[in-house]
Design an enzyme around this catalytic site. Structure first.
Site, PDB file in Angstrom:
ATOM      1  CG  LEU A 135      -2.072  -0.982   1.387  1.00  0.00           C
ATOM      2  CD1 LEU A 135      -3.142  -0.971   2.871  1.00  0.00           C
ATOM      3  CD2 LEU A 135      -2.569  -1.310   0.051  1.00  0.00           C
ATOM      4  CB  SER A 167       3.981   2.115   4.106  1.00  0.00           C
ATOM      5  OG  SER A 167       4.802   1.308   3.874  1.00  0.00           O
ATOM      6  CG  ASP A 226       3.755   3.606  -5.088  1.00  0.00           C
ATOM      7  OD1 ASP A 226       2.902   2.901  -6.649  1.00  0.00           O
ATOM      8  OD2 ASP A 226       5.244   2.478  -5.659  1.00  0.00           O
ATOM      9  CE1 TYR A 248       8.395  -3.722 -11.670  1.00  0.00           C
ATOM     10  CE2 TYR A 248      10.692  -3.396 -11.508  1.00  0.00           C
ATOM     11  CZ  TYR A 248       9.240  -2.582 -11.082  1.00  0.00           C
ATOM     12  OH  TYR A 248       9.098  -1.985 -11.813  1.00  0.00           O
TER      13      TYR A 248
HETATM   14  P1  ADP Z   1       4.900  -0.434   0.815  1.00  0.00           P
HETATM   15  O1  ADP Z   1       5.480   0.667   0.584  1.00  0.00           O
HETATM   16  O2  ADP Z   1       4.343  -1.773   0.411  1.00  0.00           O
HETATM   17  O3  ADP Z   1       4.641  -0.406   2.328  1.00  0.00           O
HETATM   18  P2  ADP Z   1       8.259  -1.098   1.036  1.00  0.00           P
HETATM   19  O4  ADP Z   1       8.572  -2.634   0.801  1.00  0.00           O
HETATM   20  O5  ADP Z   1       8.289  -0.549  -0.520  1.00  0.00           O
HETATM   21  O6  ADP Z   1       6.456  -1.880   1.044  1.00  0.00           O
HETATM   22  O7  ADP Z   1       8.465  -0.149   2.063  1.00  0.00           O
HETATM   23  C1  ADP Z   1       7.924  -0.370   3.287  1.00  0.00           C
HETATM   24  C2  ADP Z   1       9.330   0.052   4.048  1.00  0.00           C
HETATM   25  O8  ADP Z   1       9.719   1.211   4.187  1.00  0.00           O
HETATM   26  C3  ADP Z   1       9.640  -0.205   5.707  1.00  0.00           C
HETATM   27  O9  ADP Z   1      10.058  -1.990   5.490  1.00  0.00           O
HETATM   28  C4  ADP Z   1      10.506   0.289   6.178  1.00  0.00           C
HETATM   29  O10 ADP Z   1      11.448   0.603   5.899  1.00  0.00           O
HETATM   30  C5  ADP Z   1       9.785   1.573   5.544  1.00  0.00           C
HETATM   31  N1  ADP Z   1       9.215   2.790   6.040  1.00  0.00           N
HETATM   32  C6  ADP Z   1       7.393   2.969   5.408  1.00  0.00           C
HETATM   33  N2  ADP Z   1       6.617   3.610   6.643  1.00  0.00           N
HETATM   34  C7  ADP Z   1       7.667   4.096   7.797  1.00  0.00           C
HETATM   35  C8  ADP Z   1       7.679   4.361   8.918  1.00  0.00           C
HETATM   36  N3  ADP Z   1       6.947   5.320   9.601  1.00  0.00           N
HETATM   37  N4  ADP Z   1       9.025   4.004   9.848  1.00  0.00           N
HETATM   38  C9  ADP Z   1       9.751   4.161   9.358  1.00  0.00           C
HETATM   39  N5  ADP Z   1      10.118   3.576   8.113  1.00  0.00           N
HETATM   40  C10 ADP Z   1       8.994   2.961   7.122  1.00  0.00           C
HETATM   41 MG    MG Z   2       6.719   0.886  -1.251  1.00  0.00          MG
END
Ligand code: ADP
Ligand code: MG
Length: 359
Positions: free
Chosen positions: A105, A107, A152, A204
């Site tokens: 999603l 993050s 994104d 990918y």
């Molecule tokens: P997605 O974007 O789909 O959630 P990703 O693997 O691209 O999955 O990104 C997730 C990673 O982003 C987490 O493992 C972390 O390293 C980082 N991340 C996302 N949000 C936070 C946050 N609020 N604080 C710290 N790291 C974060």
């Molecule tokens: Mg991501």
């Protein structure tokens, strides 16, 4: 002074693995955000604290490889802004997020976009939302080392509430399309399958090279320009199926956009399901959990359902009549129970606003 910004995660309604083929995608922003509070410091340190995750400190003069793990996303933004010519002071950055991490999603984009927006504001850099999306993409691609397109970040920056964002990945033009299923007595469910299969990295790259090879064979710049007739002429079976997904998926995005323009959301259901079948059979990026979930949702009366995101796990989107939410969700849950899997997480998100200032 302090600047606090929120930037959302996103989900793609339809248009999967077409961004790197110059295609069209149709994401919307989720009501889940990362909040970034930024203030300047008198030294050249950047101190980052992420609620429930941890804290880290580095110098503003930072290069790729010097900060790792989650903090690389933040350091990447600081680095990426400087690559564009910004001069940055030391910074205090406080983060909190209610975007599910690693569920597909985005993050990561919500994190980079919130940090980029807050630094831009606090330091009066004067970058516009598209430039901030690009800063965030560069941070993720060149500092963290994740090969993403720009969907994104643009979605996190540009989406509007109650709208989808139609993004043309060739021209980078965007158009907001009204999408409020509740107004038509419908509900869009977002369901986390809880599946996280770890093959995503190499798969990918393999899909990208298959698509490039297919475009090459057809003498085209990208599969955006291919017709289904041309695809049918491809000799290599795997390339032909990969290309068939891409070309048919771009067509489905256009049809869904046209249907929503004329205001009849129920009619998009069949395209969502066709998209899932194409990813399952031709692009081969689904997995057992997502297939079980989609089949169960359709058995329960959904109008359409598909996996969303890069594949091999993550989430699905399901469109159903408001009256059928109960039967759809109970069918999905009982099919998970029958497999002995942890029940999926189900949300009913309304399309939300892109990055915005909180204070
Ligand atoms: P997605 O974007 O789909 O959630 P990703 O693997 O691209 O999955 O990104 C997730 C990673 O982003 C987490 O493992 C972390 O390293 C980082 N991340 C996302 N949000 C936070 C946050 N609020 N604080 C710290 N790291 C974060
Ligand atoms: Mg991501």
């Amino acid at each position: 002074m302090t600047s606090t910004w929120a930037a959302p995660g996103r989900v793609n309604l339809i248009g999967e693995h077409v961004d790197y083929n110059d295609g069209l995608v149709l994401p919307f922003a989720l009501p889940f955000v990362t909040r970034a509070r930024v203030s300047t410091r008198s030294d050249d340190a950047v101190r980052v604290v992420s609620e429930d995750v941890g804290g880290v400190e580095f110098a503003t003069a930072i290069s790729p490889g010097e900060v790792e793990d989650w903090a690389a996303y933040v350091a990447g933004v600081v680095w990426s802004l400087q690559q564009r010519g910004a001069t940055l002071p030391g910074l205090d950055i406080a983060l909190s997020s209610n975007v599910p991490l690693g569920a597909g999603l985005s993050s990561s984009a919500s994190l980079t976009c919130s940090v980029a927006s807050a630094i831009n504001d606090e330091c009066s850099l004067g970058l516009d939302p598209r430039e901030l999306a690009d800063v965030s993409r560069v941070a993720e691609n060149d500092f963290v080392g994740v090969p993403t397109g720009t969907m994104d970040q643009l979605a996190s920056m540009l989406c509007e509430s109650e709208h989808l964002l139609l993004l043309d990945c060739r021209s980078m033009e965007t158009r907001s399309i009204p999408f409020a299923p509740a107004a038509a007595n419908m509900t869009l469910l977002l369901i986390d399958s809880h599946a996280r299969h770890s093959l995503v990295g190499s798969e990918y790259g393999d899909r990208r090279s298959d698509c490039e090879a297919a475009a090459d064979d057809l003498g085209l710049e990208s599969l955006r320009d291919a017709t289904l007739e041309q695809v049918a002429s491809l000799q290599d079976d795997r390339q032909r199926r990969r290309a068939h997904h891409v070309v048919s998926e771009i067509d489905r995005v256009q049809r869904v956009a046209a249907i929503l323009d004329s205001g009849t959301p129920a009619d998009i259901g069949a395209y969502l399901t066709a998209s899932h079948e194409s990813m399952r059979d031709d692009f081969e990026i689904s997995c057992e959990e997502l297939d079980v979930l989609v089949d169960a949702a359709l058995d329960g009366g959904a109008l359409g359902a598909r996996m969303t995101g890069g594949g091999f796990g993550g989430c699905a989107v399901v469109l159903c009549r408001a009256d059928d939410v109960e039967s759809v969700t109970s069918r999905v849950e009982s099919s998970y129970d029958a497999h002995g899997w942890q029940r999926p997480t189900i949300w009913t998100p309304q399309p939300a606003q892109g990055a915005h200032r909180l204070s």
